[in-house]
Design an enzyme around this catalytic site. Sequence first.
Site, PDB file in Angstrom:
ATOM      1  N   LYS A 251      -3.658  17.365  26.092  1.00 63.46           N
ATOM      2  CA  LYS A 251      -2.906  18.096  25.182  1.00 63.46           C
ATOM      3  C   LYS A 251      -3.308  19.542  25.383  1.00 63.46           C
ATOM      4  O   LYS A 251      -4.634  19.790  25.627  1.00 63.46           O
ATOM      5  CB  LYS A 251      -3.627  18.146  23.477  1.00 63.46           C
ATOM      6  CG  LYS A 251      -3.059  16.718  23.112  1.00 63.46           C
ATOM      7  CD  LYS A 251      -4.020  16.606  21.716  1.00 63.46           C
ATOM      8  CE  LYS A 251      -5.350  16.472  21.948  1.00 63.46           C
ATOM      9  NZ  LYS A 251      -6.235  15.938  20.579  1.00 63.46           N
ATOM     10  N   THR A 284      -4.629  25.787  11.793  1.00 64.11           N
ATOM     11  CA  THR A 284      -4.386  24.759  13.096  1.00 64.11           C
ATOM     12  C   THR A 284      -5.559  23.722  12.808  1.00 64.11           C
ATOM     13  O   THR A 284      -5.712  22.881  13.766  1.00 64.11           O
ATOM     14  CB  THR A 284      -4.440  25.399  14.235  1.00 64.11           C
ATOM     15  OG1 THR A 284      -5.671  26.135  14.501  1.00 64.11           O
ATOM     16  CG2 THR A 284      -3.207  26.136  14.542  1.00 64.11           C
ATOM     17  N   GLY A 286      -7.779  20.991  12.545  1.00 68.03           N
ATOM     18  CA  GLY A 286      -7.184  19.192  12.056  1.00 68.03           C
ATOM     19  C   GLY A 286      -6.185  18.736  12.953  1.00 68.03           C
ATOM     20  O   GLY A 286      -5.611  17.642  12.755  1.00 68.03           O
ATOM     21  N   THR A 287      -5.656  19.660  13.660  1.00 66.63           N
ATOM     22  CA  THR A 287      -4.237  19.009  14.378  1.00 66.63           C
ATOM     23  C   THR A 287      -4.615  17.765  15.276  1.00 66.63           C
ATOM     24  O   THR A 287      -4.002  17.154  15.476  1.00 66.63           O
ATOM     25  CB  THR A 287      -3.761  20.202  15.187  1.00 66.63           C
ATOM     26  OG1 THR A 287      -4.525  20.946  15.854  1.00 66.63           O
ATOM     27  CG2 THR A 287      -2.853  21.428  14.382  1.00 66.63           C
ATOM     28  N   GLY A 288      -5.766  17.875  16.112  1.00 67.31           N
ATOM     29  CA  GLY A 288      -5.944  16.965  17.101  1.00 67.31           C
ATOM     30  C   GLY A 288      -6.212  15.812  16.190  1.00 67.31           C
ATOM     31  O   GLY A 288      -5.541  14.696  16.610  1.00 67.31           O
ATOM     32  N   CYS A 289      -6.834  15.413  15.077  1.00 64.80           N
ATOM     33  CA  CYS A 289      -7.420  14.663  14.271  1.00 64.80           C
ATOM     34  C   CYS A 289      -5.721  14.083  13.837  1.00 64.80           C
ATOM     35  O   CYS A 289      -5.629  12.825  13.884  1.00 64.80           O
ATOM     36  CB  CYS A 289      -8.397  14.766  13.170  1.00 64.80           C
ATOM     37  SG  CYS A 289      -9.487  15.339  13.632  1.00 64.80           S
TER      38      CYS A 289
END
Length: 574
Positions: A251, A284, A286-289
């Site tokens: 990412k 932003t 928590g966007t990865g989770c």
Amino acid sequence: MLELLDSCDSRRFRATKMPINPSFDTSSFMAVAGVATASPSSLIYTRPSSRSGGRIPGNARRTTAVVMAAENGGWRTMPHVLTVAGSDSGAGAGIQADIKACGALGAYCSSVITAVTAQNTVGVQGVHSVPEAFVAKQLRSVLSDMAVDVVKTGMLPSVGIIKVLCRSLQEFPVKALVVDPVMVSTSGDMLAGPSTLSGYRDELFVMADIVTPNLKEASALLGGMSLRTVSDMCSAAKSIHNLGPRNVLVKGGHLPGSSEATDVFFDGENYHVLHGSRVNTRNTHGTGCTLASCIAAELAKGSPMLQAVQRAKTFVESALDYSKDILIGNGPQGPLDHLFDLNTHAHTAGARSFDANDLFLYAVTDSGMNRKWGRCIVDAVKASIEGGATIVQLREKEAVTRDFIEAANACLEICRSNRVPLLINDRVDVALACDADGVHVGQSDMPARVARSILGPQKIIGVSCKTAAQAEQAWADGADYIGCGGVFPTTTKANNLTVGLDGLKVVCLASKLPVVAIGGISAANAGSVMEISVPRLKGVAVVSALFNRECIVTEARRLKSILMDSSSHAKLSV
Ligand SMILES: Cc1ncc(COP(=O)(O)OP(=O)(O)O)c(N)n1
Ligand SMILES: Cc1ncsc1CCOP(=O)(O)O
Ligand SMILES: [Mg+2]
């Protein structure tokens, strides 16, 4: 606490099954669950053969679940994701984000908690790891009982916990494993010790169907490799792929100097550079989770890997956009509203004027036709309503802005006094200027998501769609209805692809939104359209069949009566 839990009677635990309501609309369930066909076997996700050796393909277990459901007095299963991750007390990331993201995409989400963090929008104030034995116990509770489709991992604070997870997955194989190698929080706090790097590299990655590192994580996994360009990301994806996972998504959210959110997906053969727009917001966290959970939810629903990644990316982008101005907490990084779609509809359920039944007889104006018949737009709209039109769209391709606003204001008076909604074709600015009830936009007009953010939650937004994917996008973008066509050839709109009744049916079956058919529809064929008899189809939209006729009132009445006859035949759900 431990004793209390140990003494729990395991018979109290239930499987994720729900009774089928006899009046339940299975096509809409399948659509919500993202399942493209109505056959129960389509619930089975087939995957390429495992490279990890010891894992049994999950199809057998899933097939068993489906067969049991069929034999089990009408129970149905749900796509099921198990998240193995840490709790975030602020609920922006971790277990809480995973549960919300999966729920938003129609998957059930169970949870095994690896650590409890004291965390908010400022940062991480403390981490309390759950003992390995108790992580193992939670894993056994869930995996031995609830047919889990996909496991998604987040914070795995120690190499011991990684080993426990690997052993559990060998004992209870699942269809797919999504590994988000969480190491550092968005606030920069460490969430895993350095020894976990070897746990990922040596134990977990070989079992993973996809690994989703961000730039920092990819760099850490590769011994500090510098990642500054898309080409660096491709090299990193290849190197991580060499560690064992079947697919890698690097990412690039933090790529220096980039104005886009560019990710690189590598499946071992091909690189896909996935472009997305970067949303300018503090929210932003928590966007990865969320992204990894959405991939897991889509895989659990049966999507192929690249499609799951793309849908997940779209979801995160929409959630970021919807959440960009929310204020939660005083720190630099706020959370997303994962349930934005639910909230958009819930907030407005009482207030929004849109009723899908209004799509029944949809009159779309045309200035050329009015000129030909010597009518002004106000008289044409008035006549269509007198004949029974249930919604009106002003499609004035030639009008200059000032005339368009003037005409819209005059038509609004008539529409309001007859309680008929008035929408504006293409022109969000005109709709705003005259406070019309909404807009209709096509695939090359302003995106519905942008129109929604400009017009707010209460205006009606229709989107033209010719495919299932466009219908899905319209729903994700917050549209209210879909206009599908041209159903039949038409000269009213140049170069417009005809989708036919079959194309209309595909869109209606895939759509979670009500649909109105458009294109070449007249008194001669309106009955055949309604008789395709799919629940989402709510009516027909016509231009020439009303406005290119001598008497608009007569034609509207004729069409209305045909629609009423054929829809009572077709038992349209309203
Ligand atoms: C109800 C309804 N459905 C479809 C369309 C077509 O919109 P679009 O694709 O943007 O084409 P134009 O109408 O702008 O030429 C529509 N207008 N209304
Ligand atoms: C606007 C539009 N979009 C798809 S077909 C079409 C034209 C419909 O006009 P008609 O009802 O005269 O065929
Ligand atoms: Mg348009």
